[in-house]
Design a protein around this motif. Structure first.
Motif, PDB file in Angstrom:
ATOM      1  N   UNK A   1      -0.613 -12.413  -6.713  1.00 23.47           N
ATOM      2  CA  UNK A   1       0.547 -13.277  -7.559  1.00 23.47           C
ATOM      3  C   UNK A   1       0.575 -12.636  -8.914  1.00 23.47           C
ATOM      4  N   UNK A   2       0.362 -11.416  -9.130  1.00 19.03           N
ATOM      5  CA  UNK A   2       0.969 -10.677 -10.195  1.00 19.03           C
ATOM      6  C   UNK A   2       2.479 -10.934 -10.226  1.00 19.03           C
ATOM      7  N   UNK A   3       3.094 -11.476 -11.383  1.00 20.65           N
ATOM      8  CA  UNK A   3       4.474 -11.789 -11.266  1.00 20.65           C
ATOM      9  C   UNK A   3       4.938 -13.020 -10.493  1.00 20.65           C
ATOM     10  N   UNK A   4       3.979 -13.692  -9.788  1.00 18.68           N
ATOM     11  CA  UNK A   4       4.566 -14.662  -8.862  1.00 18.68           C
ATOM     12  C   UNK A   4       3.613 -15.974  -9.110  1.00 18.68           C
ATOM     13  N   UNK A   5       4.418 -17.060  -8.798  1.00 18.44           N
ATOM     14  CA  UNK A   5       3.760 -18.300  -8.670  1.00 18.44           C
ATOM     15  C   UNK A   5       4.611 -19.459  -8.130  1.00 18.44           C
ATOM     16  N   UNK A   6       4.339 -19.659  -6.917  1.00 20.73           N
ATOM     17  CA  UNK A   6       5.026 -20.903  -6.181  1.00 20.73           C
ATOM     18  C   UNK A   6       5.010 -22.030  -7.091  1.00 20.73           C
ATOM     19  N   UNK A   7       4.042 -22.503  -7.461  1.00 20.87           N
ATOM     20  CA  UNK A   7       3.766 -23.828  -8.231  1.00 20.87           C
ATOM     21  C   UNK A   7       4.666 -23.672  -9.300  1.00 20.87           C
ATOM     22  N   UNK A   8       4.885 -22.679 -10.229  1.00 21.34           N
ATOM     23  CA  UNK A   8       5.590 -22.499 -11.208  1.00 21.34           C
ATOM     24  C   UNK A   8       7.121 -22.218 -10.976  1.00 21.34           C
ATOM     25  N   UNK A   9       7.429 -21.965  -9.446  1.00 16.92           N
ATOM     26  CA  UNK A   9       8.683 -21.411  -9.096  1.00 16.92           C
ATOM     27  C   UNK A   9       9.076 -20.254 -10.100  1.00 16.92           C
ATOM     28  N   UNK A  10       8.147 -19.348 -10.061  1.00 20.24           N
ATOM     29  CA  UNK A  10       8.294 -17.991 -10.964  1.00 20.24           C
ATOM     30  C   UNK A  10       8.212 -16.803  -9.735  1.00 20.24           C
ATOM     31  N   UNK A  11       9.069 -16.131  -9.661  1.00 16.55           N
ATOM     32  CA  UNK A  11       9.069 -14.696  -9.072  1.00 16.55           C
ATOM     33  C   UNK A  11       9.717 -13.737 -10.075  1.00 16.55           C
ATOM     34  N   UNK A  12       9.105 -12.793 -10.611  1.00 20.01           N
ATOM     35  CA  UNK A  12       9.737 -11.649 -11.242  1.00 20.01           C
ATOM     36  C   UNK A  12      10.142 -10.927 -10.290  1.00 20.01           C
ATOM     37  N   UNK A  13      11.066  -9.803 -10.653  1.00 17.77           N
ATOM     38  CA  UNK A  13      11.565  -9.012  -9.730  1.00 17.77           C
ATOM     39  C   UNK A  13      10.680  -8.105  -9.092  1.00 17.77           C
ATOM     40  N   UNK A  14       9.667  -7.763  -9.629  1.00 19.57           N
ATOM     41  CA  UNK A  14       8.351  -7.055  -9.008  1.00 19.57           C
ATOM     42  C   UNK A  14       7.184  -7.925  -9.054  1.00 19.57           C
ATOM     43  N   UNK A  15       6.533  -7.971  -7.894  1.00 17.30           N
ATOM     44  CA  UNK A  15       5.506  -8.958  -7.721  1.00 17.30           C
ATOM     45  C   UNK A  15       4.506  -8.814  -6.710  1.00 17.30           C
ATOM     46  N   UNK A  16       3.562  -9.314  -6.527  1.00 15.92           N
ATOM     47  CA  UNK A  16       2.707  -9.239  -5.532  1.00 15.92           C
ATOM     48  C   UNK A  16       2.491 -10.709  -5.000  1.00 15.92           C
ATOM     49  N   UNK A  17       2.035 -10.849  -3.603  1.00 11.70           N
ATOM     50  CA  UNK A  17       1.871 -12.041  -3.075  1.00 11.70           C
ATOM     51  C   UNK A  17       0.416 -12.386  -2.657  1.00 11.70           C
ATOM     52  N   UNK A  18      -0.388 -11.373  -2.267  1.00 12.75           N
ATOM     53  CA  UNK A  18      -1.662 -11.082  -1.939  1.00 12.75           C
ATOM     54  C   UNK A  18      -2.565  -9.990  -2.475  1.00 12.75           C
ATOM     55  N   UNK A  19      -3.528  -9.793  -1.757  1.00 13.59           N
ATOM     56  CA  UNK A  19      -4.415  -8.541  -2.441  1.00 13.59           C
ATOM     57  C   UNK A  19      -4.372  -7.416  -1.492  1.00 13.59           C
ATOM     58  N   UNK A  20      -3.210  -7.191  -0.650  1.00  9.76           N
ATOM     59  CA  UNK A  20      -3.081  -6.151   0.225  1.00  9.76           C
ATOM     60  C   UNK A  20      -2.699  -4.862  -0.418  1.00  9.76           C
ATOM     61  N   UNK A  21      -2.158  -4.947  -1.597  1.00  7.15           N
ATOM     62  CA  UNK A  21      -1.736  -3.775  -2.324  1.00  7.15           C
ATOM     63  C   UNK A  21      -0.038  -3.647  -2.126  1.00  7.15           C
TER      64      UNK A  21
END
Length: 183
Positions: free
Chosen positions: A78-98
């Motif tokens: 969740x670098x640049x991402x939050x479903x709760x805040x309805x935020x997704x920057x153009x570049x982001x992560x969802x998990x720790x997979x890299x």
């Protein structure tokens, strides 16, 4: 003119000391480097914006591996991402997979430097965050010379950053095994 020289010198000292201007990437001493909490400010510092819910013209994935010697460094979720805040920057992560996601309503080149600026971790030709020594960079298994900030984030690209002590031989890890949904 002398005042300008003093200002440049002070800025250089602050950067080397790990301090930065507001909105700039910060130098955090050692991993782990957590995800930023102020998503809007970090995205803006990287020249990005919230595109949550917008129609996408570009959707690519780059895998980022960071090694401190032989020790893996986690790229946080969740670098640049939050479903709760309805935020997704153009570049982001969802998990720790890299896996770094690029999801944009317009096609353009996004860079590794933008991701690090958004993350709040400094990146340059000789360091990753506070990790100093020799930085070796591989892109898709090939050694890359130069500033890693300019590496374009493209689909299924693999970027490896290895920081070693001077004289230590860096090792290229085995290639990332992309999950089926990314193949």
């Amino acid at each position: 003119m002398r005042l300008r020289s003093v200002a440049v010198a002070v800025a250089a000292v602050l950067l080397l000391a790990g301090c930065a201007a507001p909105g700039a990437a910060t130098t955090r001493a050692v991993p782990p480097w957590e995800r930023p909490t102020d998503l809007t400010a970090r995205a803006e510092a990287a020249g990005l914006r919230n595109v949550w819910g917008e129609r996408l013209a570009e959707h690519v994935h780059t895998h980022l591996t960071i090694l401190d010697g032989d020790e893996p460094v986690t790229v946080p979720a969740n670098v640049g991402h939050s479903a709760k805040a309805r935020f997704a920057a153009e570049i982001h992560t969802h998990d720790t997979s890299g896996i770094v996601h690029v999801e944009s309503p317009d096609e353009r080149t996004f860079t590794l430097g933008q991701f690090f600026d958004e993350w709040g971790v400094s990146l340059g030709p000789e360091h990753v965050g506070g990790l100093r020594g020799e930085l070796t960079v591989w892109v898709d298994g090939h050694r890359r010379i130069g500033n890693p900030r300019s590496i374009a984030l493209t689909d299924r690209r693999q970027v490896v950053l290895v920081v070693t002590t001077i004289g230590e031989v860096p090792r290229l890890p085995t290639p990332f095994d992309w999950p089926p949904q990314y193949r």
